[in-house]
Design an enzyme around this catalytic site. Structure first.
Site, PDB file in Angstrom:
ATOM      1  CD1 TRP A 167      37.797  43.643  42.550  1.00 35.06           C
ATOM      2  CD2 TRP A 167      39.396  43.188  43.387  1.00 35.06           C
ATOM      3  NE1 TRP A 167      37.591  42.527  42.422  1.00 35.06           N
ATOM      4  CE2 TRP A 167      38.922  42.076  42.977  1.00 35.06           C
ATOM      5  CE3 TRP A 167      40.767  43.151  43.969  1.00 35.06           C
ATOM      6  CZ2 TRP A 167      39.215  40.871  43.426  1.00 35.06           C
ATOM      7  CZ3 TRP A 167      41.186  41.793  44.268  1.00 35.06           C
ATOM      8  CH2 TRP A 167      40.361  40.476  43.907  1.00 35.06           C
ATOM      9  CG  HIS A 168      42.395  44.456  47.320  1.00 34.57           C
ATOM     10  ND1 HIS A 168      42.950  44.788  46.380  1.00 34.57           N
ATOM     11  CD2 HIS A 168      42.601  43.145  47.433  1.00 34.57           C
ATOM     12  CE1 HIS A 168      43.600  43.922  45.726  1.00 34.57           C
ATOM     13  NE2 HIS A 168      43.656  42.836  46.329  1.00 34.57           N
ATOM     14  N   GLY A 169      38.208  46.621  48.502  1.00 34.78           N
ATOM     15  CA  GLY A 169      37.376  46.729  49.591  1.00 34.78           C
ATOM     16  C   GLY A 169      37.004  48.059  49.634  1.00 34.78           C
TER      17      GLY A 169
ATOM     18  CG  PHE B  64      40.126  40.830  49.064  1.00 31.35           C
ATOM     19  CD1 PHE B  64      39.612  41.806  49.865  1.00 31.35           C
ATOM     20  CD2 PHE B  64      41.372  40.227  49.260  1.00 31.35           C
ATOM     21  CE1 PHE B  64      40.312  42.333  50.805  1.00 31.35           C
ATOM     22  CE2 PHE B  64      42.016  40.719  50.367  1.00 31.35           C
ATOM     23  CZ  PHE B  64      41.454  41.668  51.155  1.00 31.35           C
TER      24      PHE B  64
ATOM     25  CB  SER C 214      44.315  46.930  41.800  1.00 32.36           C
ATOM     26  OG  SER C 214      44.928  46.570  42.615  1.00 32.36           O
TER      27      SER C 214
END
Lengths: 474, 301
Positions: free
Chosen positions: A320-322, A474, A317
């Site tokens: 996933w944000h960067g 995002f 997770s």
């Protein structure tokens, strides 16, 4: 075009009127065209191509999975679809990271990624993956009508920032004949206006405080840093929930109920409770499609298996944000919080019952306080510009030297920020306590409330230096 | 649907009425743009010299002691396009104007207000000077509503409360208290200017100048180019190439059209006490510079 832009206030009524006056069988086309137009307004034509590519691949793979009787073939099609979606996501999201690494290794000076934005890509690729997995698990039937499927992927209120919708929730609603419903329209408009209030009045007034601290961390210490962290915690919540309110409000105008994404997350009594209340559609997604398969695979390991699965899920997770270490640490911290709770939860329960404080208000307040501070602590890594900045904030938060810098409070418009927060608190706890759309007083009081809200926005909105929604990145 | 539409209109009515009221108030907020136009209109039959340009001339040229009636029409960040548009609009009404001073700053030839972060200022020209055509091509609500231009109702109230434009009867606006001037501030000032300088604007700005020279020459109006002094902290940090481009292009055009160009950029008669910041003269410096410019204009004519 974003929800808080002038253009959207022209776009939305026009789309609604077209939608309203079009026959049921063609309404999907109006919404699909509007959604593509909305996406195209970001002035990045390649994004539309990426959306079409993801739509085409997931539609085709979905049909292939359903048409195969052989388990191995079904699984192959599933993995092909998932791999394609992840590849699209990775290419769009991690291009800047890959480019910077390539530049530093091969001493190049390419700046291709500076021209690439990936707004919305995460959300529609996640939807595509969930659609494929649900078909594979026989939870959903593949959608036969390409138009409806494309609309499921692109429906403009949730395109840029979610909620991440499941096919089973959204597709049937998109196919439902539209009937004008006065109450749904009213609640949709109120929800939108409420979100707009949160964004242009509360968030845009809070943002300068958090920016001031996090963009100049070395100028601050002690209470100023603590306040900066708390302000950011409020900013990100209001920002994201404002967007969701506006998305859900817009959806409701078209007879679509989008998933609720927030449920007073800062009133959570534990981190697992927090994740049931924060970015709900995303938490459900990672729980169902990452955590559960991992936990199932490691069920023989018992508690350790669950803990490791949680840790990995939250690390994913974070990633996933960067492509930034700050996000990885943020995800890791939440994973650690969750994983450790697997072990201490039984002892915690025992302790509470031994002390006889179970279900007491004091315990609840204490738990809310602790959870909020744990979450806020993790936000430091999420917001800080570099890991060094984050370490500096943590190391200097409790330093008494230069305990408080008044220039932090003297930022322009601090009185208005206080007024905005008080107005929000009053409105949300009195008038809109049980959800804005249930605000049913007599028509005169309702009229005063609507006008009051609109005029509050008019007077308190920040007209200059407005910020984009945080989660756009995002 | 009809019930909902009526309710929406009823709900928006107080907002619309309040917004219209504030819009009308916003259009009457005193500001240097409207003040300069009012001044020009009141002197249109007597003014002989017009001074254009940006904050450099706004704070740097005070024609109080000149022997001819002159008016400073400069404003912060005003680019050559705004100069041209203002002159095109108002020169026909000012029958006695025979000289127009076009200050050329370090950035002038590579700058356009509409594509700079100060693009919101373009709207001031259309609202308060009735000068249109310089706005950014990109839609911006501030180009259409003075209410938004002044940052909403609270901005309008605050601006009305301040209600003060410090300007003398010649359109000169003295800057407020002197700022810190040192090597660092000089570097920052140059960086700020250069961040909004684009070489691809050179051609369009030169075309504006040529248009000005051609049109006004035919009306027997003399154009004078002048570069206002900056302090050494600024001049030492500039990109030499930009400066060379500026001087060579202006010299070429001046020679081609037979007009004068006075360049005081590196003038060592000015010391730190004459400056408000690294590239703006203060009140004292403005009087000194205005006297020098006047002498040169008269002597070298």
């Amino acid at each position: 075009m974003t929800f808080n832009s002038f253009h959207y206030f022209l776009f939305l009524p026009v789309v609604y009127l077209f939608f309203y006056f079009t026959a049921d069988r063609w309404r999907w086309l109006v919404l699909l065209f509007a959604s593509y137009l909305f996406y195209a307004s970001l002035n990045a034509p390649y994004l539309l191509a990426v959306l079409l590519l993801a739509t085409g691949i997931s539609y085709a793979c979905g049909k292939c999975i359903a048409s195969q009787q052989n388990e191995a073939a079904r699984r192959s099609w599933l993995w092909i679809g998932i791999f394609a979606c992840v590849a699209i996501l990775a290419a769009m999201k991690y291009l800047p990271f890959l480019e910077s690494q390539t530049n530093s290794i091969f001493k190049l000076s390419s700046n291709l990624s500076s021209m690439v934005i990936s707004i919305g890509v995460s959300y529609f690729t996640f939807q595509a993956i969930s659609y494929l997995v649900d078909i594979y698990l026989d939870i959903e039937e593949p959608e036969q009508h390409f138009g409806y499927f494309a609309l499921y992927m692109a429906f403009f209120p949730k395109l840029l920032q979610g909620p991440i919708e499941r096919a089973g929730d959204l597709l049937p609603q998109l196919k439902c004949p539209y009937r004008f419903d006065y109450d749904a329209m009213r609640s949709g408009m109120l929800l939108f206006t409420w979100g707009f209030f949160k964004k242009v009045v509360v968030v845009d007034r809070l943002a300068p405080y958090a920016d001031q601290v996090f963009n100049n961390v070395h100028n601050y210490s002690g209470l100023s840093l603590i306040m900066g962290v708390y302000v950011y915690a409020l900013q990100i919540y209001f920002d994201f929930s404002a967007y969701t309110d506006m998305a859900r409000g817009t959806g409701r105008l078209f007879g679509i109920n989008l998933t609720e994404n927030f449920n007073s997350p800062y009133l959570a009594i534990s981190i697992s409770d927090f994740w049931r209340r924060w970015h709900i559609s995303f938490s459900r997604w990672i729980l169902d499609y990452i955590f559960k398969p991992l936990q199932l695979g490691w069920r023989s390991w018992g508690q350790v298996g669950s803990a490791v699965a949680l840790l990995i899920t939250f690390l994913v997770s974070g990633i996933w944000h960067g492509a930034s270490w700050g996000f990885v640490v943020w995800g890791g911290l939440h994973g650690l919080y969750m994983a450790s709770s697997v072990f201490y939860k039984p002892y915690q329960k025992k302790l509470h019952s031994t002390l006889g404080i179970e279900k007491t208000t004091c315990l609840k307040i204490w738990q809310i306080f602790v959870t909020f501070n744990l979450v806020s602590f993790a936000w430091i890594f999420f917001r800080a510009n570099t890991l060094d900045d984050a370490y500096y904030v943590i190391a200097n938060m409790l330093k008494t030297e230069k305990w408080f810098r008044f220039d932090f409070l003297l930022l322009q418009g601090n009185k208005l920020t206080a007024v905005a927060l008080i107005a929000y608190a009053l409105l949300s706890t009195t008038v809109f306590k049980n959800g804005i759309y249930t605000c049913n007083y007599n028509k005169y009081i309702n009229y005063i409330i609507y006008n009051g809200l609109i005029l509050l926005i008019f007077f308190l909105a920040k007209y200059s230096e407005t910020k984009d929604f945080i989660y756009f990145q995002f | 649907m009809i019930k909902l539409t009526i309710k929406i209109i009823l709900c928006l009515l107080p907002l619309i009425l309040t917004a219209i009221t504030f819009e009308l108030i916003a259009r009457r907020i005193p500001n240097s743009y409207s003040a300069k136009v009012n001044l020009l209109m009141s002197k249109k039959d007597s003014v002989e010299i017009l001074i254009m340009g940006s904050s450099h001339s706004n704070h740097g040229i005070n024609p109080k002691y000149w022997n001819k009636e002159a008016l400073n029409l400069a404003n912060a960040n005003q680019s050559l396009l705004q100069d041209y548009n203002i002159l095109s609009k108002y020169l026909p009404e000012c029958k006695k104007v025979r000289t127009v001073i076009i200050p050329i700053s370090y950035f002038s030839l590579q700058y356009d207000m509409a594509s700079s972060p100060e693009q919101r200022r373009c709207a001031y020209y259309s609202f308060y000077m009735d000068v249109k055509g310089a706005e950014s091509a990109r839609f911006d609500i501030r180009n259409h509503s003075a209410l938004f231009l002044w940052d909403g109702p609270l901005g309008v109230i605050e601006s009305m409360r301040r209600n003060k434009v410090v300007m003398n009867e010649y359109g000169y606006q003295p800057p407020d208290n002197n700022k810190t001037i040192n090597r660092e501030t000089g570097k920052k000032s140059v960086a700020m200017r250069e961040a909004n300088m684009y070489i691809n604007l050179l051609g369009s700005n030169l075309k504006i100048l040529e248009r000005m020279l051609t049109e006004f020459k035919s009306k027997d109006i003399k154009i004078i180019f002048a570069t206002i002094p900056v302090y050494t902290t600024f001049s030492q940090n500039i990109t030499k190439n930009n400066y060379d481009i500026m001087t060579s292009k202006i010299n070429n055009i001046a020679t081609k059209y037979g007009v004068k160009y006075y360049n005081y950029f590196y003038d060592n008669r000015f010391d730190v006490s004459d400056f408000w910041d690294d590239d703006h003269l203060n009140e004292k410096g403005a009087l000194k510079f205005s006297a020098i410019l006047w002498n040169d204009m008269v002597k070298k004519q």
